[in-house]
Design a protein around this motif. Structure first.
Motif, PDB file in Angstrom:
ATOM      1  N   VAL A 293      12.892 -71.086  23.725  1.00 11.22           N
ATOM      2  CA  VAL A 293      12.373 -70.330  22.856  1.00 11.22           C
ATOM      3  C   VAL A 293      10.890 -70.166  23.082  1.00 11.22           C
ATOM      4  O   VAL A 293      10.550 -68.856  23.034  1.00 11.22           O
ATOM      5  CB  VAL A 293      12.676 -71.297  21.377  1.00 11.22           C
ATOM      6  CG1 VAL A 293      11.770 -70.294  20.405  1.00 11.22           C
ATOM      7  CG2 VAL A 293      13.990 -71.310  21.124  1.00 11.22           C
ATOM      8  N   ALA A 294       9.992 -71.031  23.595  1.00 12.96           N
ATOM      9  CA  ALA A 294       8.703 -70.751  23.768  1.00 12.96           C
ATOM     10  C   ALA A 294       8.436 -69.540  24.918  1.00 12.96           C
ATOM     11  O   ALA A 294       7.690 -68.725  24.949  1.00 12.96           O
ATOM     12  CB  ALA A 294       7.719 -71.921  24.283  1.00 12.96           C
ATOM     13  N   MET A 295       9.139 -69.668  26.146  1.00 15.36           N
ATOM     14  CA  MET A 295       9.269 -68.780  26.953  1.00 15.36           C
ATOM     15  C   MET A 295       9.664 -67.342  26.539  1.00 15.36           C
ATOM     16  O   MET A 295       9.152 -66.482  26.813  1.00 15.36           O
ATOM     17  CB  MET A 295      10.134 -69.197  28.182  1.00 15.36           C
ATOM     18  CG  MET A 295       9.541 -70.615  28.728  1.00 15.36           C
ATOM     19  SD  MET A 295      10.819 -71.278  30.011  1.00 15.36           S
ATOM     20  CE  MET A 295      10.758 -70.070  31.337  1.00 15.36           C
ATOM     21  N   ASP A 313       4.513 -76.719  22.670  1.00 17.78           N
ATOM     22  CA  ASP A 313       3.624 -77.725  21.990  1.00 17.78           C
ATOM     23  C   ASP A 313       3.921 -77.797  20.320  1.00 17.78           C
ATOM     24  O   ASP A 313       3.971 -78.920  19.782  1.00 17.78           O
ATOM     25  CB  ASP A 313       2.305 -77.892  22.256  1.00 17.78           C
ATOM     26  CG  ASP A 313       1.826 -78.519  23.483  1.00 17.78           C
ATOM     27  OD1 ASP A 313       2.926 -79.236  24.047  1.00 17.78           O
ATOM     28  OD2 ASP A 313       0.823 -78.206  24.212  1.00 17.78           O
ATOM     29  N   LEU A 314       3.828 -76.519  19.909  1.00 17.80           N
ATOM     30  CA  LEU A 314       3.965 -76.475  18.483  1.00 17.80           C
ATOM     31  C   LEU A 314       5.413 -76.684  17.967  1.00 17.80           C
ATOM     32  O   LEU A 314       5.841 -77.482  16.884  1.00 17.80           O
ATOM     33  CB  LEU A 314       3.646 -75.035  17.997  1.00 17.80           C
ATOM     34  CG  LEU A 314       3.396 -74.818  16.476  1.00 17.80           C
ATOM     35  CD1 LEU A 314       2.345 -75.758  15.753  1.00 17.80           C
ATOM     36  CD2 LEU A 314       2.768 -73.275  16.152  1.00 17.80           C
ATOM     37  N   LEU A 315       6.461 -76.264  18.570  1.00 19.28           N
ATOM     38  CA  LEU A 315       7.739 -76.434  18.112  1.00 19.28           C
ATOM     39  C   LEU A 315       8.172 -77.840  18.478  1.00 19.28           C
ATOM     40  O   LEU A 315       8.853 -78.484  17.554  1.00 19.28           O
ATOM     41  CB  LEU A 315       8.741 -75.348  18.680  1.00 19.28           C
ATOM     42  CG  LEU A 315       8.608 -73.917  18.765  1.00 19.28           C
ATOM     43  CD1 LEU A 315       9.221 -73.077  19.763  1.00 19.28           C
ATOM     44  CD2 LEU A 315       8.958 -73.566  17.276  1.00 19.28           C
ATOM     45  N   SER A 316       7.942 -78.270  19.612  1.00 21.94           N
ATOM     46  CA  SER A 316       8.349 -79.730  19.807  1.00 21.94           C
ATOM     47  C   SER A 316       7.877 -80.683  19.225  1.00 21.94           C
ATOM     48  O   SER A 316       8.397 -81.799  18.848  1.00 21.94           O
ATOM     49  CB  SER A 316       8.206 -79.854  21.368  1.00 21.94           C
ATOM     50  OG  SER A 316       6.979 -79.823  21.899  1.00 21.94           O
ATOM     51  N   SER A 317       6.300 -80.541  18.588  1.00 20.89           N
ATOM     52  CA  SER A 317       5.778 -81.391  17.631  1.00 20.89           C
ATOM     53  C   SER A 317       6.449 -81.343  16.607  1.00 20.89           C
ATOM     54  O   SER A 317       6.136 -82.338  15.435  1.00 20.89           O
ATOM     55  CB  SER A 317       4.454 -81.088  17.699  1.00 20.89           C
ATOM     56  OG  SER A 317       4.163 -79.932  16.923  1.00 20.89           O
ATOM     57  N   ASP A 319       5.625 -79.329  13.792  1.00 16.83           N
ATOM     58  CA  ASP A 319       4.629 -79.018  13.290  1.00 16.83           C
ATOM     59  C   ASP A 319       5.127 -77.632  12.562  1.00 16.83           C
ATOM     60  O   ASP A 319       4.678 -77.198  11.253  1.00 16.83           O
ATOM     61  CB  ASP A 319       3.399 -78.917  13.789  1.00 16.83           C
ATOM     62  CG  ASP A 319       2.689 -80.134  14.105  1.00 16.83           C
ATOM     63  OD1 ASP A 319       3.195 -81.326  13.333  1.00 16.83           O
ATOM     64  OD2 ASP A 319       1.786 -80.485  14.700  1.00 16.83           O
ATOM     65  N   PHE A 320       5.817 -77.030  13.260  1.00 20.99           N
ATOM     66  CA  PHE A 320       6.191 -75.747  13.018  1.00 20.99           C
ATOM     67  C   PHE A 320       7.590 -75.223  13.489  1.00 20.99           C
ATOM     68  O   PHE A 320       7.888 -75.782  14.723  1.00 20.99           O
ATOM     69  CB  PHE A 320       5.316 -74.494  13.480  1.00 20.99           C
ATOM     70  CG  PHE A 320       5.945 -73.032  13.438  1.00 20.99           C
ATOM     71  CD1 PHE A 320       5.814 -72.500  12.136  1.00 20.99           C
ATOM     72  CD2 PHE A 320       6.342 -72.292  14.380  1.00 20.99           C
ATOM     73  CE1 PHE A 320       6.259 -71.179  11.929  1.00 20.99           C
ATOM     74  CE2 PHE A 320       6.907 -71.143  14.447  1.00 20.99           C
ATOM     75  CZ  PHE A 320       6.934 -70.505  13.179  1.00 20.99           C
ATOM     76  N   MET A 321       8.472 -74.557  12.768  1.00 20.18           N
ATOM     77  CA  MET A 321       9.654 -74.388  13.510  1.00 20.18           C
ATOM     78  C   MET A 321      10.099 -73.007  13.291  1.00 20.18           C
ATOM     79  O   MET A 321      10.198 -72.445  11.877  1.00 20.18           O
ATOM     80  CB  MET A 321      10.734 -75.177  12.816  1.00 20.18           C
ATOM     81  CG  MET A 321      12.427 -75.338  13.471  1.00 20.18           C
ATOM     82  SD  MET A 321      12.104 -75.725  15.228  1.00 20.18           S
ATOM     83  CE  MET A 321      11.145 -77.305  15.175  1.00 20.18           C
ATOM     84  N   SER A 322      10.339 -72.252  14.260  1.00 16.76           N
ATOM     85  CA  SER A 322      11.092 -70.655  14.050  1.00 16.76           C
ATOM     86  C   SER A 322      12.356 -71.010  13.339  1.00 16.76           C
ATOM     87  O   SER A 322      13.087 -71.870  13.444  1.00 16.76           O
ATOM     88  CB  SER A 322      11.341 -70.150  15.474  1.00 16.76           C
ATOM     89  OG  SER A 322      10.117 -70.016  16.205  1.00 16.76           O
ATOM     90  N   ALA A 597       1.365 -69.921  14.926  1.00 14.05           N
ATOM     91  CA  ALA A 597       2.630 -69.513  14.469  1.00 14.05           C
ATOM     92  C   ALA A 597       2.706 -68.095  14.063  1.00 14.05           C
ATOM     93  O   ALA A 597       3.672 -67.481  14.491  1.00 14.05           O
ATOM     94  CB  ALA A 597       3.004 -70.407  13.289  1.00 14.05           C
ATOM     95  N   MET A 598       1.657 -67.504  13.736  1.00 18.08           N
ATOM     96  CA  MET A 598       1.658 -66.046  13.456  1.00 18.08           C
ATOM     97  C   MET A 598       1.700 -65.388  14.843  1.00 18.08           C
ATOM     98  O   MET A 598       2.298 -64.203  14.763  1.00 18.08           O
ATOM     99  CB  MET A 598       0.133 -65.788  12.733  1.00 18.08           C
ATOM    100  CG  MET A 598       0.427 -66.198  11.065  1.00 18.08           C
ATOM    101  SD  MET A 598       1.572 -65.457  10.093  1.00 18.08           S
ATOM    102  CE  MET A 598       0.782 -63.709  10.090  1.00 18.08           C
ATOM    103  N   ARG A 599       1.069 -65.707  15.815  1.00 14.35           N
ATOM    104  CA  ARG A 599       1.055 -64.990  17.049  1.00 14.35           C
ATOM    105  C   ARG A 599       2.606 -65.115  17.499  1.00 14.35           C
ATOM    106  O   ARG A 599       3.164 -64.096  17.995  1.00 14.35           O
ATOM    107  CB  ARG A 599       0.352 -65.584  17.998  1.00 14.35           C
ATOM    108  CG  ARG A 599       0.152 -65.074  19.476  1.00 14.35           C
ATOM    109  CD  ARG A 599      -0.599 -65.623  20.345  1.00 14.35           C
ATOM    110  NE  ARG A 599      -1.259 -64.839  21.378  1.00 14.35           N
ATOM    111  CZ  ARG A 599      -2.168 -63.948  21.418  1.00 14.35           C
ATOM    112  NH1 ARG A 599      -2.999 -64.120  20.529  1.00 14.35           N
ATOM    113  NH2 ARG A 599      -2.412 -63.306  22.290  1.00 14.35           N
ATOM    114  N   MET A 600       3.441 -66.147  17.492  1.00 14.05           N
ATOM    115  CA  MET A 600       4.598 -66.264  17.577  1.00 14.05           C
ATOM    116  C   MET A 600       5.493 -65.334  16.883  1.00 14.05           C
ATOM    117  O   MET A 600       6.450 -64.632  17.389  1.00 14.05           O
ATOM    118  CB  MET A 600       5.279 -67.712  17.622  1.00 14.05           C
ATOM    119  CG  MET A 600       4.522 -68.877  18.361  1.00 14.05           C
ATOM    120  SD  MET A 600       4.931 -70.322  18.134  1.00 14.05           S
ATOM    121  CE  MET A 600       6.543 -70.664  18.394  1.00 14.05           C
TER     122      MET A 600
END
Length: 911
Positions: A293-295, A313-317, A319-322, A597-600
């Protein structure tokens, strides 16, 4: 019921006298009459309890019960009968007997030696030592779990000749069955499931028949990821562009230990519905999914490897989920990543069926749909082309309903659509009845959601007990696009024309009667939901380029729609629970999370696959995103704040203010880097009007009919100036979605919901899962109150602690469940959030004992407090209410907010 399975596996005839004797002994034990002859009363109760147990077991006639199942039912029957002391005595008796019973010491003992079959059918002795190691490793560093319990349950379920896959599943199920004893067994079950996934996914990398340990996986994960990328491209399951990354560097960035953050429910959900598979075999593991997903989201970045690692890092932690579509499809050949699509249906046959086709195409690739049907002419309206009369909007809604059933989001989840109709439409009363279980089935839509799109003028007429006129839209075409005072002026003109006979199809009703029918159908069928047209439009940043004609499937998206534009929203949610400590909100961490998250979310817009051109056009012009949150209830637990409290309402305000501030700040920084969205000029943003400021626009139109707290704490003046100077990258930035599935993955409560129950069985497409409130268990353990009796009390009282005497009052308030929280608290907290949000929020309302007056006051309060939309109304069934009648009201519920609707004529404050 003829037979029973004994502990050693023998099957013997069922004997009801054994139950009667056990229950009788428990009664005599409680009454200190051991060895005495039981009296007639005890004999009658024992017989009735036995009848209750047999009736419960007979509900599953195809299953031979185990002796433990029968004893469980005896406990429940005693509690249902109100014999709590006897039930406790029976629990203690079972524990004593279990302690006396010999335990299997080693699976290699001659009496327990069995043989299993490997994947190739080869028969081999079960390696007991390996099994013990697996269980011990799964329980490692987890408090409150006992490897021996998992082992004992596993042994009971083993049989000669079982397959190794059945053994793997048995291990998981054994741990899963213990979750009600301690929430940490959810992590034990998750780790055992993870072992199975590791074996399945990495079997091509190691010697056949071998099982990688978790320690071996640290190195295997890296190799497996690189092979997964090659294989996924070869099998046409992932985008070949992913192979162009520096895959070796990304493999080094993967952190396998983060798999251990996932509990059983989260991991099983990923395994069943998210992890990529080929021919039924998964080729992807959780950290591979997060990296894929990150790629995908970093494909267009200049330094895409660095950004991919940041996103990973954000997803796997956690802390945030798409959102789910992003997790499904990012990095694949068809990256449809958006969650929501909003359309408006025109009033001609070509346009109607084109809209139905668009629904099918959008649903095929996992999009949820919101359709505005207000323009379609009503029943009895003139059809110029045929000189006939229209059958109205309902038959077309039936077609849309059946399309959602047929095209079920790519086979991954049910197709989902919500139809919206404005309150002045002449077919509104039939629309209200679409979900009824009686009447003409050709005019019913049991698989489609419905929602009322209510103008403020209607609510004013309800408050003033005035009349309301229903029109066919072909005779009043401009009402569809008018809002606020412009709508009111034009609507009254049309009423005057109708009175003069200049309009053919119209009908007058009492506004109060129509309102009551809305609420009645909402209670009876759960639909249509209540959504308010004017606050959605008057506070919309994009009112200069269009009109919001509806919300979406889950009522949190409020974007413009037209014949040329299908609104699209791209969602993701901050895990609020991971951004609070006992000291409060960690704003520094929250700011970092939201910036990434906003960048994603912004990257989704350019990378996204659009199945219809109108969606692409709208998304690239306006670039809306919907940053939301989940785990609100978890955050309250960490802060020790009952949901039903002023402190919780204040936290809802301050936490959403921070989310709003950092989301807007991140978008304006992206605008400085990448440029503002195309229609920025003329928007509320360009005029320095932020969401908190747009409340003034609603107040100017509504007058007295709005009461909203406007307090703030951050530097909004400085942010306004930056937004005007730098622009915004996104026309809309925030929306709170339900997060039903992604919150399961993250192991937190859904969205902004109060906890449903403290112990319950959750059902979804992945199966049934026991869910226990780990915060409650930790508090009860700390006070030495967590035991078998407490577990059974929680079961009996449907996960509520309100009527359990041993639970202290402060815990009863903190752990009050959704139906024990006065719903006005939910509205108050939602009102505080809504002032900061440029879109809306999925707000479920819970009412244990609904009545017409309560519903009337609640939904009027929601309107007066400035809410844009509401979602489901949930009430308790009759069986739950029977139990609830014995409960004492939680202290928190008795302190309901001293607020009311200014529309309530019986309220002294309002008068």
């Amino acid at each position: 019921m003829m037979n029973v399975i004994k502990r050693e596996g023998a099957i013997v005839p069922f004997d009801r006298t054994r139950i009667e004797v056990a229950v009788t002994k428990a009664f005599l034990d409680v009454e200190n009459r051991k060895g005495e002859e039981p009296g007639r009363r005890i004999k009658e109760i024992a017989s009735a309890i036995t009848d209750d147990v047999i009736a419960a077991l007979d509900r599953h006639p195809d299953r031979t019960p185990h002796i433990e199942d029968i004893q469980d039912q005896v406990e429940l029957a005693l509690m249902r009968a109100g014999e709590h002391k006897v039930a406790r005595a029976y629990v203690l008796y079972r524990e004593r007997r279990a302690a006396e019973r010999p335990k299997p010491q080693d699976l290699l003992d001659p009496g327990l030696a069995i043989h299993i079959k490997d994947a190739n059918g080869k028969v081999m002795p079960l390696d007991g030592e390996m099994l013990i190691r697996r269980i011990n490793l799964a329980c490692e560093n987890l408090e409150g779990v006992e490897p021996s319990r998992v082992r004992e349950l596993t042994v009971k379920s083993c049989y000669e000749g079982m397959s190794i896959s059945d053994l793997d599943q048995t291990l998981v199920m054994s741990a899963r069955s213990l979750i009600e004893r301690d929430p940490n067994y959810a992590f034990v079950a998750g780790r055992l499931l993870l072992d199975n996934l590791y074996t399945e996914t990495t079997s091509r990398l190691i010697e056949p028949g071998k099982r990688p340990s978790r320690l071996e996986m640290a190195s295997l994960y890296r190799n497996a990821f690189m092979q997964y990328i090659r294989e996924g491209v070869r099998l046409e399951l992932i985008d070949p562009v992913l192979a162009d990354y520096n895959v070796s560097a990304l493999a080094d960035a993967i952190q396998p230990e983060r798999d251990l953050k996932l509990d059983y429910l989260g991991l099983q959900t990923l395994a069943d519905r998210y992890l990529i598979h080929h021919d039924g075999v998964r080729i992807e593991l959780p950290q591979m999914l997060f990296m894929r997903v990150a790629m995908g989201l970093a494909i267009n970045e200049a330094d895409r490897e660095a950004k991919a690692v940041e996103f990973y890092d954000l997803l796997s932690s956690l802390d945030f989920m798409s959102s789910t579509p992003t997790l499904f499809n990012a990095g694949t050949l068809r990256p449809q990543l958006s969650s929501c699509y909003l359309t408006t249906v025109p009033d001609d046959l070509d346009g109607i069926f084109a809209a139905v086709k668009d629904n099918a195409l959008l649903s095929k690739f996992a999009g949820g749909l919101g359709n505005d049907w207000t323009r379609v002419r009503g029943l009895g309206a003139h059809i110029k082309g045929t000189n006939g009369k229209s059958q109205g909007v309902v038959p077309f809604l039936k077609v849309a309903n059946d399309t959602a059933v047929a095209v079920n989001q790519g086979g991954k989840r049910k197709g989902a659509v919500c139809a919206y109709l404005e309150t002045w439409h002449v077919d509104i009363e039939e629309f209200l009845e679409l979900r009824k279980n009686t009447g003409d089935e050709r005019r019913r839509t049991h698989d489609m959601n419905t929602a009322n799109w209510i103008p403020d003028l209607f609510m004013k007429r309800v408050a003033e007990e005035g009349e309301w006129t229903l029109f066919s839209p072909n005779e009043v075409p401009d009402l569809h696009d008018l809002v606020g005072t412009a709508f009111e002026a034009r609507y009254t003109e049309y009423e005057a024309k109708a009175a003069r006979g200049e309009i053919k199809v119209f009908r007058k009703v009492k506004a109060v009667d129509l309102w009551r029918k809305m609420l009645s159908m909402l209670f009876e069928t759960g639909h249509p939901w209540i959504a308010f047209k004017d606050p959605c439009n008057l506070r919309s940043p994009q009112q200069h380029v269009g009109v919001v004609h509806s919300s979406n499937l889950c009522t949190e998206i409020t974007l413009n729609t037209s014949d040329d534009e299908i609104a699209v929203c791209n969602l993701g949610s901050v895990n609020l629970a991971q951004h609070v400590t006992e000291q409060g909100l960690d704003t520094a961490k929250l700011a970092r999370t939201i910036k990434t998250a906003m960048r994603m979310l912004d990257n989704v817009i350019d990378y996204n696959y659009y199945s219809v051109p109108q969606a692409r056009r709208a998304n690239l012009r306006h670039r809306p995103v919907g940053l939301g949150l989940m785990g609100f209830q978890d955050a309250l637990y960490k802060l020790r704040l009952p949901y039903a409290s002023e402190a919780a309402v204040e936290f809802a305000d301050r936490s959403m203010e921070a989310v709003s501030y950092y989301a807007i700040e991140a978008s304006t920084e992206l605008a400085a880097e990448r440029g503002a969205y195309k229609t920025f000029d003329g928007s509320l943003w360009s005029r320095g009007v932020l969401p908190i400021d747009s409340l003034n626009l609603l107040e100017e139109t509504r007058g007295q009919y709005i009461q909203v707290d406007k307090s703030s704490t951050l530097d909004w003046d400085g942010l306004r100036e930056r937004v005007k100077a730098q622009g915004m990258r996104n026309s809309n930035t925030m929306a709170i979605a339900p997060t039903a599935t992604i919150s399961n993955i993250c192991g937190v409560s859904q969205s902004i919901e109060p906890i449903y129950q403290n112990l319950y069985v959750k059902s979804n497409l992945s199966g049934e899962f026991t869910v226990v409130n780990r915060y409650l268990v930790a508090d009860l353990k700390q006070r030495d109150l967590w035991d078998e009796v407490m577990v059974n009390d929680l079961k009996y009282y449907d996960g509520s602690v309100a009527n359990i005497d041993r639970v202290p009052g402060d815990l009863k308030a903190l752990y009050a469940t959704a139906f024990e929280v006065d719903p006005r608290w939910l509205v108050e907290a939602a009102s505080r959030r809504q002032k900061w949000i440029d879109q809306a929020q999925s707000l479920n309302l819970y009412m244990a004992e609904p009545s017409g007056k309560k519903l009337d006051n609640l939904y009027k309060l929601a309107w007066v407090r400035g809410l844009k939309t509401t979602y489901y109304l949930r009430s308790l069934g009759a069986t739950h209410m029977e139990k609830a009648a014995t409960r004492s009201a939680p202290a928190a519920a008795e302190e309901a907010p001293k607020v009311c609707s200014i529309l309530d004529p019986e309220c002294e404050a309002c008068q």
